[in-house]
Design a protein around this motif. Structure first.
Motif, PDB file in Angstrom:
ATOM      1  N   GLN A 171       0.831  -1.210   0.000  1.00 36.35           N
ATOM      2  CA  GLN A 171       0.000   0.000   0.000  1.00 36.35           C
ATOM      3  C   GLN A 171       0.869   1.265   0.000  1.00 36.35           C
ATOM      4  O   GLN A 171       0.541   2.249  -0.663  1.00 36.35           O
ATOM      5  N   GLN A 172       1.970   1.233   0.734  1.00 34.52           N
ATOM      6  CA  GLN A 172       2.896   2.379   0.712  1.00 34.52           C
ATOM      7  C   GLN A 172       3.439   2.599  -0.697  1.00 34.52           C
ATOM      8  O   GLN A 172       3.530   3.730  -1.170  1.00 34.52           O
ATOM      9  N   LEU A 173       3.777   1.500  -1.367  1.00 34.28           N
ATOM     10  CA  LEU A 173       4.333   1.595  -2.717  1.00 34.28           C
ATOM     11  C   LEU A 173       3.279   2.050  -3.726  1.00 34.28           C
ATOM     12  O   LEU A 173       3.595   2.792  -4.661  1.00 34.28           O
ATOM     13  N   VAL A 174       2.027   1.653  -3.520  1.00 38.64           N
ATOM     14  CA  VAL A 174       0.933   2.111  -4.387  1.00 38.64           C
ATOM     15  C   VAL A 174       0.743   3.616  -4.232  1.00 38.64           C
ATOM     16  O   VAL A 174       0.603   4.341  -5.217  1.00 38.64           O
ATOM     17  N   ARG A 175       0.746   4.093  -2.992  1.00 33.31           N
ATOM     18  CA  ARG A 175       0.571   5.537  -2.735  1.00 33.31           C
ATOM     19  C   ARG A 175       1.640   6.374  -3.424  1.00 33.31           C
ATOM     20  O   ARG A 175       1.410   7.515  -3.796  1.00 33.31           O
ATOM     21  N   GLU A 176       2.826   5.803  -3.584  1.00 33.80           N
ATOM     22  CA  GLU A 176       3.934   6.534  -4.200  1.00 33.80           C
ATOM     23  C   GLU A 176       4.124   6.176  -5.683  1.00 33.80           C
ATOM     24  O   GLU A 176       5.144   6.490  -6.283  1.00 33.80           O
ATOM     25  N   ASN A 177       3.132   5.484  -6.257  1.00 35.67           N
ATOM     26  CA  ASN A 177       3.136   5.134  -7.690  1.00 35.67           C
ATOM     27  C   ASN A 177       4.299   4.243  -8.122  1.00 35.67           C
ATOM     28  O   ASN A 177       4.775   4.339  -9.249  1.00 35.67           O
ATOM     29  N   LEU A 178       4.744   3.380  -7.216  1.00 38.65           N
ATOM     30  CA  LEU A 178       5.762   2.393  -7.587  1.00 38.65           C
ATOM     31  C   LEU A 178       5.133   1.056  -7.919  1.00 38.65           C
ATOM     32  O   LEU A 178       5.760   0.206  -8.555  1.00 38.65           O
ATOM     33  N   VAL A 179       3.904   0.846  -7.467  1.00 42.54           N
ATOM     34  CA  VAL A 179       3.124  -0.359  -7.736  1.00 42.54           C
ATOM     35  C   VAL A 179       1.731   0.112  -8.105  1.00 42.54           C
ATOM     36  O   VAL A 179       1.257   1.122  -7.587  1.00 42.54           O
ATOM     37  N   SER A 180       1.076  -0.625  -8.989  1.00 43.57           N
ATOM     38  CA  SER A 180      -0.307  -0.313  -9.373  1.00 43.57           C
ATOM     39  C   SER A 180      -1.233  -1.334  -8.742  1.00 43.57           C
ATOM     40  O   SER A 180      -0.839  -2.480  -8.491  1.00 43.57           O
ATOM     41  N   SER A 181      -2.476  -0.925  -8.496  1.00 46.63           N
ATOM     42  CA  SER A 181      -3.447  -1.858  -7.932  1.00 46.63           C
ATOM     43  C   SER A 181      -4.850  -1.497  -8.396  1.00 46.63           C
ATOM     44  O   SER A 181      -5.117  -0.359  -8.785  1.00 46.63           O
ATOM     45  N   VAL A 182      -5.710  -2.500  -8.358  1.00 47.54           N
ATOM     46  CA  VAL A 182      -7.114  -2.342  -8.696  1.00 47.54           C
ATOM     47  C   VAL A 182      -7.901  -3.073  -7.629  1.00 47.54           C
ATOM     48  O   VAL A 182      -7.556  -4.198  -7.251  1.00 47.54           O
ATOM     49  N   ARG A 183      -8.955  -2.438  -7.127  1.00 44.80           N
ATOM     50  CA  ARG A 183      -9.815  -3.075  -6.134  1.00 44.80           C
ATOM     51  C   ARG A 183     -10.908  -3.876  -6.837  1.00 44.80           C
ATOM     52  O   ARG A 183     -11.213  -3.635  -7.988  1.00 44.80           O
ATOM     53  N   GLY A 184     -11.486  -4.798  -6.093  1.00 46.45           N
ATOM     54  CA  GLY A 184     -12.629  -5.529  -6.615  1.00 46.45           C
ATOM     55  C   GLY A 184     -12.324  -6.974  -6.912  1.00 46.45           C
ATOM     56  O   GLY A 184     -11.209  -7.455  -6.694  1.00 46.45           O
ATOM     57  N   PRO A 185     -13.330  -7.704  -7.429  1.00 48.59           N
ATOM     58  CA  PRO A 185     -13.209  -9.146  -7.655  1.00 48.59           C
ATOM     59  C   PRO A 185     -12.078  -9.528  -8.612  1.00 48.59           C
ATOM     60  O   PRO A 185     -11.485 -10.571  -8.486  1.00 48.59           O
ATOM     61  N   LYS A 186     -11.795  -8.688  -9.582  1.00 47.07           N
ATOM     62  CA  LYS A 186     -10.702  -8.987 -10.518  1.00 47.07           C
ATOM     63  C   LYS A 186      -9.500  -8.093 -10.237  1.00 47.07           C
ATOM     64  O   LYS A 186      -8.680  -7.836 -11.100  1.00 47.07           O
ATOM     65  N   GLY A 187      -9.434  -7.627  -9.004  1.00 51.09           N
ATOM     66  CA  GLY A 187      -8.385  -6.704  -8.613  1.00 51.09           C
ATOM     67  C   GLY A 187      -7.138  -7.401  -8.130  1.00 51.09           C
ATOM     68  O   GLY A 187      -7.039  -8.617  -8.106  1.00 51.09           O
ATOM     69  N   GLY A 188      -6.194  -6.591  -7.736  1.00 51.60           N
ATOM     70  CA  GLY A 188      -4.927  -7.083  -7.225  1.00 51.60           C
ATOM     71  C   GLY A 188      -3.829  -6.097  -7.561  1.00 51.60           C
ATOM     72  O   GLY A 188      -4.085  -4.955  -7.946  1.00 51.60           O
ATOM     73  N   PHE A 189      -2.609  -6.552  -7.429  1.00 52.78           N
ATOM     74  CA  PHE A 189      -1.441  -5.716  -7.665  1.00 52.78           C
ATOM     75  C   PHE A 189      -0.752  -6.125  -8.960  1.00 52.78           C
ATOM     76  O   PHE A 189      -0.775  -7.291  -9.341  1.00 52.78           O
ATOM     77  N   TYR A 190      -0.126  -5.151  -9.591  1.00 50.71           N
ATOM     78  CA  TYR A 190       0.655  -5.389 -10.799  1.00 50.71           C
ATOM     79  C   TYR A 190       1.584  -4.200 -11.000  1.00 50.71           C
ATOM     80  O   TYR A 190       1.489  -3.204 -10.280  1.00 50.71           O
TER      81      TYR A 190
END
Length: 143
Positions: free
Chosen positions: A47-66
């Protein structure tokens, strides 16, 4: 030199670089076990990395990190900066508060060139390049 949190974050990001894409997102539970990090801990780091745009994520049933192409092209040092802060990388190896160029600790002059070399290498290598090394068999990550 690196905290466990930074090491875990780098392993997680490399896991994503090797196993995830915008079409194939990975959930936290699928990352924690292979990199041997507790689920709640790696979730917090990601989550820290997502906030700083180093990791992307999508919420929901087909969500996750990439990792997006922009994420993949970030330098590895950015991960460490987000997790530990830039000050930790530049702090005294003996944890002396008053250590600097004018008043060096006993290890300062011995290690400062090596540390600067390491930091420069981490600034100049991308996540994509590290992942490519693993894919090409030039390095390994037991995942």
């Amino acid at each position: 030199m690196f905290s466990n949190s930074s090491k875990y974050a780098i392993k997680a990001v490399l896991f994503l670089a090797l196993h995830a894409s915008e079409k194939n997102k990975v959930m936290v539970k699928d990352i924690a076990n292979p990199i041997n990090v507790p689920l709640a801990y790696i979730a917090k780091l990601l989550q820290q990395l997502v906030r700083e745009n180093l990791v992307s994520s999508v919420r929901g049933p087909k969500g996750g990190f990439y990792l997006s192409e922009a994420n993949l092209n970030k330098s590895v040092i950015n991960i460490i900066y987000v997790i530990d802060g830039e000050e930790k990388l530049n702090s005294c190896m003996l944890s002396l508060k008053k250590c600097h160029e004018e008043t060096p600790c006993p290890l300062h002059n011995v290690l400062s060139a090596s540390r600067n070399n390491i930091l420069n290498k981490l600034k100049n290598i991308t996540i994509k390049e590290l992942a490519s090394d693993v894919n090409e068999g030039n390095s390994f990550l037991p995942l």
